[in-house]
Design a protein around this motif. Structure first.
Motif: not given
Length: 336
Positions: A200-225
């Motif tokens: 929960e501390v890490a969640v709060l720290s991430g919120a302060a850094d404005q890191s979230g879903v929007e910053q996640l990179p794409t790992i695989a495509t629908d073809r991979h899956i």
């Protein structure tokens, strides 16, 4: 790091190769690491969600508000280069708002089907049990058959196809219990629970850094899956392991505290999940440990207990634990 297209496993019949399984395991754990950048301290639940994805099964996440149900679903969708749609389930939502509607085009003099949000690789149904049973039933066909029938015409949805639904506990206000037929179509039901202190501390720290879903990179495509879904079906299962799996499922139907045990669909779902778990650990064959690890999330939500068992505080998870304890574990490996 995103997977390259040339890293797609080779398609074909027969048993899965060690090289192809290694690629699946690499993708599986890369996705898990990516999601954990936002969803802290819930690796086990994240991996169960990925087992659903690689099984092309559906996932139901139940927990109290604010524990990260929707965030987990969004992180999974954001990690994939695939079409995904979100549906906010409300009491006034209509079935056609999900599946689509047929309209008359005056300029052409013909009827045209306008696809609804269910036509995507990943469909996020947020707070699914806030919609009426009539609207919930709109998902029954597409979750089982990967198609929608409207006005006598059948329309296939994209593949791979996965529904990720979140719901609040049924004792909370404004909720409708999901019908048994729909619950049975979810490959797994999981909960997130509250995070531990460090998470929960890490969640709060991430919120302060404005890191979230929007910053996640794409790992695989629908073809991979799609290729990994086909690959997982080729993981070896020994005859004695088939027998063990069926005995575990059958035990849920025989215990006196169970009014309705797991269905044959539950057996099929458990087998699909077992194969994916084996592949995620780099194995080309399944083990009894895979069955024991996945029996509760795959089977517990399919059970209906007797009123006496519910009043005594028993749960589906308790019944699954008892079933596993009563069925002897076979000694088996790759060769069976």
């Amino acid at each position: 790091m995103p997977l390259e297209d040339q890293q797609l496993p080779a398609s074909g019949a027969g048993a899965a190769s060690q090289e192809s399984v290694a690629l699946l395991a690499q993708c599986f754990h890369a996705l898990g690491d990516n999601i954990e950048r936002v969803v802290k301290g819930k690796r086990e639940t994240v991996e169960l969600a990925l087992v659903c994805l690689f099984s092309e099964g559906h996932l139901l996440i139940e927990d109290v508000p604010g524990t990260g149900k929707t965030t987990l679903a969004r992180c999974l969708a954001a990690s994939l280069d695939a079409d995904w749609h979100r549906v906010q389930f409300t009491p006034d939502l209509l079935p056609s708002d999900i599946t689509g509607v047929t309209v008359y085009r005056q300029n052409t003099g013909a009827f045209e089907f306008l696809p609804g949000p269910v036509f995507a690789n990943i469909v996020l149904g947020d707070e699914i049990n806030r919609a009426s049973p009539k609207t919930q039933s709109a998902l029954l066909e597409v979750m089982e058959e990967r198609q929608v029938t409207a006005d006598g015409s059948t329309h296939a949805v994209p593949r791979p196809f996965m529904v990720i639904a979140t719901q609040n506990p049924v004792d909370m206000g404004g909720t409708y219990p999901l019908p048994e037929a729909q619950l049975d179509r979810f490959l797994m039901q999981v909960t997130l629970g509250y995070p531990d202190h460090a998470s929960e501390v890490a969640v709060l720290s991430g919120a302060a850094d404005q890191s979230g879903v929007e910053q996640l990179p794409t790992i695989a495509t629908d073809r991979h899956i799609a290729e990994f879904v086909r690959l997982a079906r080729r993981i070896q299962v020994a005859p004695r392991l088939y027998d063990y799996l069926v005995r575990v499922v059958a035990a849920t139907r025989e215990l006196p505290e169970v009014r309705l045990g797991a269905s044959p669909r539950g057996s099929v779902a458990l087998l699909r999940a077992v194969r994916v778990r084996a592949a995620s650990q780099g194995r080309t064959y399944a083990l009894p440990e895979d069955v024991k690890a996945l029996a509760r999330p795959v089977l517990a939500h399919r059970l209906i207990l007797t009123p006496e068992a519910e009043l005594s505080g028993r749960s589906g998870a308790d019944v699954i634990a008892e079933a596993l304890a009563t069925v002897p574990v076979p000694q088996t490996g790759a060769a069976g």
